[in-house]
Write an enzyme that holds these catalytic residues in place. Structure first.
Site, PDB file in Angstrom:
ATOM      1  N   LYS A  65       0.846  -1.204   0.000  1.00 56.71           N
ATOM      2  CA  LYS A  65       0.000   0.000   0.000  1.00 56.71           C
ATOM      3  C   LYS A  65       0.876   1.246   0.000  1.00 56.71           C
ATOM      4  CE  LYS A  65      -3.882  -2.220   2.278  1.00 56.71           C
ATOM      5  NZ  LYS A  65      -4.447  -2.699   3.548  1.00 56.71           N
ATOM      6  N   GLN A 109      -4.908  -1.316   9.631  1.00 56.46           N
ATOM      7  CA  GLN A 109      -4.814  -2.658   9.047  1.00 56.46           C
ATOM      8  C   GLN A 109      -5.457  -3.683   9.989  1.00 56.46           C
ATOM      9  OE1 GLN A 109      -3.444  -3.469   5.920  1.00 56.46           O
ATOM     10  NE2 GLN A 109      -4.306  -5.473   6.369  1.00 56.46           N
ATOM     11  N   ASP A 132     -11.328   2.866   4.129  1.00 60.06           N
ATOM     12  CA  ASP A 132     -11.742   1.462   4.040  1.00 60.06           C
ATOM     13  C   ASP A 132     -13.261   1.331   3.999  1.00 60.06           C
ATOM     14  OD1 ASP A 132      -9.929  -0.577   3.707  1.00 60.06           O
ATOM     15  OD2 ASP A 132      -9.401  -0.747   5.823  1.00 60.06           O
TER      16      ASP A 132
END
Ligand code: NAD
Length: 308
Positions: A65, A109, A132
């Site tokens: 990422k 994460q 997200d």
């Protein structure tokens, strides 16, 4: 009859939906937009990624990422915290990122170590920076058809489907899997595009029969090659979200999807491979979401074709 012959010979007749190539074009669009924002507004879109602990798979994702964020011209802020980090310390970090105007997107994460409450942590992110799309506000906005941040993997699937079909209106879509990360938001997005949507799951009766009704099948189960060609309506579009590691004949680890590619590609009209299908779209959509969050923060027009 012809179908049976096809299935027996496993001859691929489906069009391959190349997620890797499509993700490349998404990243190119994002990069072009980022450079325009830098020139016109003097702002560099920024993505902060928070990793708690040393889970090897998470470390690989976070590295990837960060690398792709920098490649499209954005600023990448990585925060790596020890596995025993307290909830208070993590929440304080998120509060500081919420307040930081150089940070337009925040991603924590998952999975988090067990002593941390994932729901509490995710819901502490400013919904406008929740790239997200897991914050309860974004879930509610998506469910009610309002502007939201959309979870990256389903957004990637939607982009591939729109690119292949144009309009999805009136199509029968079956989503296999009801997770908050993939299955449920995928179903909401397909509903938003006027599909007739069925969500199938582990307790669904006659799953093959349900899937056989589908013009669009999205498999997000986590069971290697569960969906076989005889479940697929001839000509249907198959999007395989599954990423499963299995041992190949040579003892090497192979990545396979939730769909048995050989038999399904002999019946489907179009299909995503694993790897190289949905997988590469996820990070591309994370970058697209960060760009969208930045445009919204600056009150700039949102990039076309990169949102739901
Ligand atoms: P999950 O375990 O949270 O959910 C799986 C779902 O599948 C559940 O809702 C369950 O009801 C359903 N299910 C389980 N067994 C079933 C069965 N026998 N028949 C029908 N339904 C069944 O998983 P998830 O997070 O939604 O991920 C699903 C898959 O997608 C996994 O392989 C995961 O690795 C992959 N994934 C890929 C990406 C990507 O970037 N491509 C992103 C997220 C997840």
């Amino acid at each position: 009859m012809a179908l049976t012959v096809c299935e027996r010979t496993n001859e691929m007749t489906a069009k391959l939906i190349d997620g890797k190539a499509f993700a490349f074009t998404v990243r190119e669009k994002v990069a072009a937009h980022v450079s325009r924002i830098k020139e016109e507004a003097g702002v560099v879109p920024g993505l902060a990624v928070v990793l708690v602990g040393e889970d090897p798979a998470s470390q690989v994702y976070v590295r990837s990422k960060g690398k792709q964020t920098v490649e499209v011209g954005m600023a990448s802020f990585e925060h790596k915290l020890a596995a025993d980090t307290s909830e208070a310390v993590l929440l304080a970090l998120i509060a500081s990122l919420n307040a930081d105007s150089a940070v337009h997107g925040i991603l924590v994460q998952l999975p988090l170590p067990e002593h941390l409450d994932s729901g509490l942590v995710i819901n502490s992110i400013d919904p406008a920076k929740d790239v997200d799309g897991f914050h309860i506000s974004n879930v509610g906005l998506l469910a009610t058809g309002q502007k939201s941040m959309v979870p990256c993997t389903p957004l990637g699937c939607l982009m591939l489907l729109r690119d292949h079909h144009g309009s999805l209106a009136g199509m029968n879509a079956v989503v296999i899997g009801r997770s908050n990360i993939v299955g449920k938001p995928m179903a909401q997005l397909l509903l938003g595009d006027s599909c007739t949507v069925t969500i199938a799951h582990s307790r669904t009766k006659d799953l093959p029969g349900v899937v056989r009704q589908a013009d669009i099948v999205v498999a997000a189960v986590g069971r290697p090659e569960m969906v076989t060609g005889d479940w697929i309506k001839p000509g249907a579009t198959v999007i395989d979200v599954g990423i499963n590691r299995v041992e190949g004949e040579s003892g090497k680890t192979l990545l396979v999807g939730d769909v048995d590619f050989a038999s399904a590609s002999a019946v489907a009209g179009a299909i995503t491979p694993v790897p190289g299908g949905v997988g590469p779209m996820t990070i591309a959509c994370l970058l697209a979401n960060t760009l969208t969050a930045c445009c919204r923060a600056l009150d700039l027009p949102e990039p076309e074709g990169l949102t739901a």
